[in-house]
Design a protein around this motif. Structure first.
Motif: not given
Ligand SMILES: [Zn+2]
Length: 342
Positions: A248, A297, A299-300, A305, A307
């Motif tokens: 990320c 994303c 996660q981030c 991103c 990911a």
């Molecule tokens: Zn990410």
């Protein structure tokens, strides 16, 4: 058991496309469930029953559901101090309630998700995570002998340093041994998640080693609860990779199969993976992750991103990606007999 991580809030159009691909199982959390109300001993909100009605309809339309119980991260304060006896008992009660409420609608359950990974364990230690899973499994079992229950891990084979979150504690193996070698638990399957070529080194050929060894360890029929291949993202340089930077942070992948993350490589990865799954009688199911590319994303939070944004069978604009067609034709080719008799 050919599934897709699509949730249960799928449009009629998506249901049609999922069915046409040969996918019959939907994997989903129970989104309308209100823990605060549950721990107060009060009735669930409208939304809970709306989701349940939705599942009634999906079952009528021929779909099956793989239900997920909450993760430690999703537990509310009223559950008690994380890791305390009260907390585990509350989780057992919560899972028993879900098993009961969805009786006849959700026959297969996965307790929590990938607790070998720090992101999902939240504040629990790895030892407490095993207790958490056992509490959930016991709760579901209390609500019905006929329910099919299991858990999933992903850090297997254990490769400390190679895969993010895999340390010398061998988290995946620890959880698997704690659960599958506990004779007091009755489990119906072993859930395995893996992303060789994206989150870890390897590719399609890795499945042989991973699945054979996981079956040897658990002695259970295996359901691949998540697999897939990201269709976007550049690769880290050797230097970037060595620095240990998280994907990320740099918006690049550490690993690739056939050297790239493109829609075409994604399509090949999926059809070659199904071919291997079909060769292994102990693999009783696989869930593709996921139905649709995400806008950001998780996660981030970033939209660019790779990911967590490019795993889908359909893109952000709802168009079918090449992988949709390769998935459809490989299910038809490798699982024809099995799908017709299931
Ligand atoms: Zn990410």
């Amino acid at each position: 058991m050919a599934g897709v991580a699509a949730g249960v809030n799928v449009s009629a159009e998506d249901q049609r496309r999922i069915r046409e691909a040969g996918l019959q199982w939907l994997r989903s959390g129970i989104y309308g469930f209100d823990q605060e109300q549950f721990f107060k001993g009060e009735k669930q909100p409208e939304n809970f029953y709306r989701i349940r009605d939705k599942i009634v309809q999906l079952r009528k339309d021929g779909f099956q559901i793989m239900g997920l119980t909450p993760n430690p991260k999703g537990m509310v304060a009223a559950a008690g101090k994380p890791g305390s006896p009260e907390y585990f008992e509350n989780y057992r009660r919560l899972c028993a309630f879900l098993g009961q409420e969805f009786k006849g609608l959700i026959d297969y359950w996965q307790v929590a998700n990938e607790l070998d990974i720090w992101i999902f364990r939240d504040t629990l230690t790895i030892e407490q995570s095993a207790e958490f899973l056992k509490a959930g499994l016991r709760g579901l079992r209390d609500s019905g002998k006929d329910l099919k229950i299991g858990i999933n891990i992903t850090l297997f084979p254990s490769k400390p340093g190679e895969v993010d979150g895999n340390t010398d504690k061998h988290e995946g193996v620890f959880i698997a041994k704690s659960i599958y070698q506990d004779p007091s638990l009755e489990l119906d399957y072993a859930g395995f998640d893996s992303y060789p070529g994206t989150w870890r080194e390897g590719g399609v050929d890795s499945w042989h080693e991973y699945l054979d060894a996981f079956h040897e360890l658990t002695k259970k029929p295996i359901i691949i609860q998540e697999f897939g291949y990201s269709s976007a993202g550049d690769l880290m340089t050797e230097e970037e990779n060595k620095s240990g930077i998280y994907p990320c942070k740099i918006k690049k992948w550490r690993f690739a199969w056939k050297g790239a993350h493109t829609p075409e490589v994604q399509a090949d990865f999926i059809s070659e993976s199904y071919k291997i799954f079909a060769e292994k009688p102990f693999v009783i199911g696989a869930t593709y992750f996921s139905w649709k590319d995400a806008k950001t994303c998780w996660q981030c939070g970033s939209p660019d991103c790779p990911a967590e944004t490019a795993w889908g069978l359909v893109d952000r604009g709802n168009n079918l990606k090449p992988v949709y067609h390769s998935l459809k034709s490989s299910l038809a080719t490798y699982f024809k007999g099995r799908l017709e008799t299931s």
